[in-house]
Design a protein around this motif. Structure first.
Motif, PDB file in Angstrom:
ATOM      1  N   UNK A 141       0.701  -1.226  -0.310  1.00 32.13           N
ATOM      2  CA  UNK A 141       0.414  -0.137  -0.270  1.00 32.13           C
ATOM      3  C   UNK A 141       0.765   0.915   0.163  1.00 32.13           C
ATOM      4  N   UNK A 142       2.034   1.284   0.372  1.00 35.98           N
ATOM      5  CA  UNK A 142       3.498   2.732   0.771  1.00 35.98           C
ATOM      6  C   UNK A 142       3.916   1.563  -0.166  1.00 35.98           C
ATOM      7  N   UNK A 143       5.175   2.990  -0.710  1.00 34.18           N
ATOM      8  CA  UNK A 143       6.490   2.317  -2.032  1.00 34.18           C
ATOM      9  C   UNK A 143       7.419   3.243  -1.544  1.00 34.18           C
ATOM     10  N   UNK A 144       8.758   3.355  -1.768  1.00 27.46           N
ATOM     11  CA  UNK A 144       9.155   4.162  -1.368  1.00 27.46           C
ATOM     12  C   UNK A 144       9.358   5.461  -2.821  1.00 27.46           C
ATOM     13  N   UNK A 145       9.554   6.277  -2.656  1.00 30.30           N
ATOM     14  CA  UNK A 145      10.041   7.360  -2.919  1.00 30.30           C
ATOM     15  C   UNK A 145      12.025   7.564  -3.325  1.00 30.30           C
ATOM     16  N   UNK A 146      12.294   6.745  -4.992  1.00 28.93           N
ATOM     17  CA  UNK A 146      13.411   6.531  -4.856  1.00 28.93           C
ATOM     18  C   UNK A 146      13.838   7.684  -5.440  1.00 28.93           C
ATOM     19  N   UNK A 147      12.832   8.402  -5.858  1.00 32.46           N
ATOM     20  CA  UNK A 147      13.782  10.191  -6.446  1.00 32.46           C
ATOM     21  C   UNK A 147      13.553  11.102  -5.731  1.00 32.46           C
ATOM     22  N   UNK A 148      13.078  10.666  -4.189  1.00 34.07           N
ATOM     23  CA  UNK A 148      13.283  12.102  -3.264  1.00 34.07           C
ATOM     24  C   UNK A 148      14.574  12.248  -3.170  1.00 34.07           C
ATOM     25  N   UNK A 183       5.669  -2.312  -0.745  1.00 36.71           N
ATOM     26  CA  UNK A 183       5.037  -2.938   0.082  1.00 36.71           C
ATOM     27  C   UNK A 183       6.527  -3.301  -0.593  1.00 36.71           C
ATOM     28  N   UNK A 184       7.964  -2.651  -0.669  1.00 38.23           N
ATOM     29  CA  UNK A 184       9.398  -3.407  -0.776  1.00 38.23           C
ATOM     30  C   UNK A 184       9.610  -2.882  -0.010  1.00 38.23           C
ATOM     31  N   UNK A 185      10.397  -3.089   1.054  1.00 33.97           N
ATOM     32  CA  UNK A 185      10.743  -2.824   2.370  1.00 33.97           C
ATOM     33  C   UNK A 185      12.284  -2.178   1.316  1.00 33.97           C
TER      34      UNK A 185
END
Length: 857
Positions: free
Chosen positions: A477-484, A526-528
């Motif tokens: 349900x959440x994902x890391x913003x890799x562009x941050x 959902x990928x940590x």
């Protein structure tokens, strides 16, 4: 009866080597015979004799050997004597001879081991230790043949054989002196000294043995025990001690009150880190009845701890008795390396006796407390398990005596270095509306595509933390913003200016390494995320608040089917590091340790904007519409105003209008409340479709609505149909962009994504009395049309009471009933009214064609 007296001779009449003199225990016999002549009568003899005899036997009396403790250190012993190691004791051994004659006569004394050990004693006559002498009561004229040490730790006084010319007997009395040994023995244990006499009878050579015991009620011995522990610390938690202990570095008595129990120092410490100062203590107690001499103890520190001042003697070393009396270096004790020796000044034992119940035991005078300060290495590893020890290596019952601790008595204390910790909160340490990316949501509410900032706070123990890894356990349900943060995917923050989650600027070294996904591709739902550090450590400055740094991440609510309104998503985290010793004290086998999140997990709640769409017939159908009649209806798109309603953006409407209507015109668009086209294009009718114009940027905020007014003219094709329908659909997005119907910004939810829920809505059927119903519609609910109810009309035949087109229907209400449907925030709603047509006569006067509304869901 003939009575007579007889005297026992000095010896037997016959020889019995080595001599015939009568001794104790000898038997002496007497024979008597009577003889008489037999008579025939009173005057005549028979010529025969008759005789009878009798024998008696008597035994010479024997006596009993006697032994007594005569003196202790030259004085008379008490009625219940207690000996101490080093005491000089004199025993008296005596025997009262009956005849004064004896054969193979010996007196023996059996002495208890190890306190009265006769090994090495060379007996000589005199009054000193290891000597013997005749006692003042001795009357035996015979000399002692020999004195020797015999089996069973015995002393044997051998008198051999002796003939005494007197008849009154004599007394043998001996005294011998010994020193109580210093071999370890049980305190308060009683012991017996056994005496024995042995001699032979003259004829039968039988042994005559007697015995006696001198009871020693008790022996006073030192009984020492030791404890070692941590009693106070500059940081961390001490457990296991009793009483109140002063802090490391303080002077004077280290404890409050008195210490009467070794358990008072038996402490361990946890949660320490680099640069901390600990106060260690060694306590030694004498629970015996004898003083302890030559006491020596050592301290051993593990790698990672060192004495303050680099030596035991300089480590704020203090030694006090348990009653608070100070011991003085050079008089009471000395220090060499890590060993402390007690000096027993004036031959008085430093560790005084103190059996339970004595005054010394009650006051603590029988106990010494040694305290010293140590410091934790500035480069200590996190979670290091340390163990210090103290040993009682020597003590004796007399000065220079035998060691009562041939095997060292060792006590240990544990010192546990703290592990790193991890906590998590919203950015800055608390939630505010600036933590999420959308302005129209508040608090922890998120819509799909919206992002939230989180601060992961890692707190290191001062020193080194090895092989640190941080896992952001991102839920589905959440994902890391890799562009941050410029594509880095995280932000390292070490100052309070960067995050209020820090109490102080981080004072240490932290070097992030690679960032990777834990269970798949980083950035997917959902990928940590795992961040591996190449170096981590906090400076050993003994300041608690500056050991933390922040890893800030931005997570986005994923556009996945599982994300529906009111879903709660908790964001967890953990760290992993290398424990250098696997919790084995002073060990060297590392193992990875996982550390769970401390405190709560920040939670966000998924929200979805939902719209309603309704169609309303404006033109009064009367009894029906004829071919060429004008029809007007409205389409209303509205957003609720409740607590679970949120702004909808980038509205996209599509309505393929019925072909049964000509001259379709968008007569008006009304924006109400928070609805707006943002000053640009909005809706248009092109090719029979009512749709959103190209480039339109239409939003409907919470509580807002848009009303579209459409007009048209019924054409002849309507006469060929029993009904015709109108389906209007609307789509919206979760975030504010500028392009209707597409993901703008990327990642938001739209009505055309793969997980949308499409539903068509129709108004409930409405009929007019007398209008022919469509087959199968009999079980639909009956309602009367309102003045502006319905969307379009049913073409039908008027009954006997035909009305004009503008006449109201009987029983018409004040407004139409509308059915509304809320759709998920993948924004899609539709409403389809169904129009029914019935053929009728062409002439107007005979029931001309008319339109009456019939809509069904």
């Amino acid at each position: 009866m003939i009575s007579y007296g007889a005297t026992i001779a000095q010896s037997y009449a016959t020889p019995h080597p080595p001599h015939s003199e009568i001794n104790e225990g000898d038997a002496v016999g007497n024979n008597a015979t009577v003889t008489g002549t037999l008579l025939v009568d009173a005057f005549n003899l028979t010529g025969f004799d008759e005789s009878d005899g009798s024998t008696t036997s008597s035994t010479i009396a024997t006596r009993q050997v006697d032994i007594q403790l005569l003196t202790v250190n030259g004085g008379s012993p008490s009625a219940t004597p207690e000996l101490h190691p080093g005491d000089v004791v004199t025993f008296r051994l005596s025997y009262d001879l009956v005849t004064g004659d004896y054969e193979a006569f010996r007196l023996l004394a059996y002495l208890p081991l190890p306190l009265l050990d006769l090994a090495g004693v060379t007996w000589s006559q005199g009054s000193g230790v290891g000597q013997w002498t005749l006692g003042p009561g001795n009357t035996n004229p015979d000399a002692v043949d020999s004195v020797s040490t015999g089996p069973g730790n015995s002393v044997i006084f051998d008198f051999g054989n002796y003939v005494n010319s007197t008849v009154n007997g004599s007394r043998v009395e001996l005294q011998f002196s010994l020193r109580v040994g210093d071999q370890p023995f049980a305190d308060q244990r009683s012991l017996d000294v056994l005496a024995q006499s042995d001699q032979q009878t003259t004829i039968a050579k039988n042994h005559l043995v007697s015995s006696d015991v001198a009871v020693i009620v008790s022996v006073a011995e030192p009984v020492l025990d030791i404890r070692h522990g941590v009693v106070s610390t500059s940081h961390g938690t001490v457990s296991g001690t009793t009483g109140t202990w002063n802090a490391p570095g303080s002077a004077g008595v280290p404890f409050q009150g008195s210490v009467t129990d070794l358990a008072a120092v038996d402490g361990n410490v946890t949660g320490i880190d680099a640069g901390d100062t600990l106060r260690l203590a060694t306590a030694i107690e004498n629970r015996g009845g004898g003083g302890a001499f030559d006491v020596r103890t050592t301290v051993t520190l593990p790698a990672g701890l060192s004495f303050v001042g680099n030596s035991l003697g300089a480590a704020n070393l203090r030694i006090y008795r348990g009653d608070g009396s100070l011991l003085v270096a050079g008089i009471d004790y000395s220090v060499s390396g890590n060993e402390i020796s007690f000096l027993d000044a004036g031959a008085i034992p430093t560790l005084a006796a103190g059996r339970a119940g004595t005054a010394a035991d009650a006051s603590g005078a029988n106990l010494v407390v040694i305290t010293y300060d140590v410091v934790v290495s500035g480069s200590i590893d996190a979670a290091r398990t340390l163990q210090s020890s103290a040993a009682l290596t020597h003590y004796a019952s007399v000065e220079g005596g035998t060691d009562f601790a041939p095997a060292d008595i060792v006590e240990i204390a544990g010192q546990q270095v703290a592990a790193p910790e991890v906590g998590k909160n919203f950015a800055g340490g608390s939630l505010d509306n600036g933590d999420s990316s959308a302005a129209h949501t508040t608090g922890s509410d998120l819509v799909v595509g919206e992002s939230m900032l989180y601060d992961i706070v890692v707190t290191l123990p001062e020193g080194n933390t090895q092989s640190l890894r941080l896992d952001d356990l991102i839920p589905p349900g959440l994902r890391l913003d890799t562009g941050f943060n410029g594509g880095l995917g995280y932000e390292l923050i070490t100052t309070t200016a960067g995050s209020a989650a820090l109490a102080a600027n981080f004072n240490g070294t932290v070097t992030p390494g690679a960032l990777a996904g834990t269970t798949g591709t980083l950035g997917n739902d959902g990928v940590g995320a795992r961040l591996t550090f190449t170096a981590t450590g906090a400076a050993a400055d003994n300041l608690v608040g500056n050991n933390s740094f922040v890893i800030r991440v931005r997570l986005v609510a994923s556009n996945v089917s599982g994300n529906q309104a009111n879903r709660a998503l908790q964001n967890n985290a953990q760290i992993t590091f290398s424990d250098p010793d696997s919790d084995t004290p002073n060990g060297a086998a590392p193992v990875d340790r996982n550390v769970a999140l401390t405190g709560g997990t920040p939670t966000v709640t998924l929200r979805e904007p939902t719209l309603q769409i309704a169609q309303t017939l404006v033109t009064d159908p009367g009894l029906g519409f004829d071919d060429g009649d004008a029809v007007e209806f409205t389409i209303t798109i509205s957003n609720g105003n409740g607590g679970n309603d949120f702004d909808a953006f980038d509205i996209s409407l599509l309505d393929t209008l019925p072909t049964e209507l000509n001259n379709l015109t968008l007569a008006g668009v009304a924006y109400q409340g928070a609805a707006s086209n943002n000053g640009g294009a909005d809706f248009e009718i092109v090719g029979g479709q009512l749709r959103t114009a190209a480039g339109a940027n239409i939003d409907i905020g919470k509580g807002g609505s848009i009303v579209l007014r459409i007009t048209g003219v019924v054409n002849a094709s309507a006469a060929a149909e029993s009904a015709f329908t109108n389906l209007a659909t609307v789509q919206w997005t979760s975030l504010d962009g500028s392009t209707a119907g597409s993901a703008d910004p990327a990642g938001e939810r739209t009505g055309v994504d793969g997980a949308q829920h499409r539903r068509a809505q129709r108004l409930p059927e409405q009929r007019t009395a007398g209008v022919r119903r469509r087959p199968g519609a009999a079980d639909l609910p009956r309602r009367r049309p309102a003045g502006h109810g319905g969307a379009l009309a049913h073409i039908g035949r008027a009954g006997a009471g035909r009305r004009g087109r503008g006449d109201p229907l009987p029983g018409a209400g004040a407004g139409a009933r509308r059915q509304q449907s809320r759709l998920p925030h993948r924004g899609h709603a539709a409403q389809r009214p169904r129009l029914h047509h019935a053929r009728c006569a062409r002439q107007r006067g005979a029931g001309r064609p008319h339109l009456a509304e019939r809509a069904e869901q």
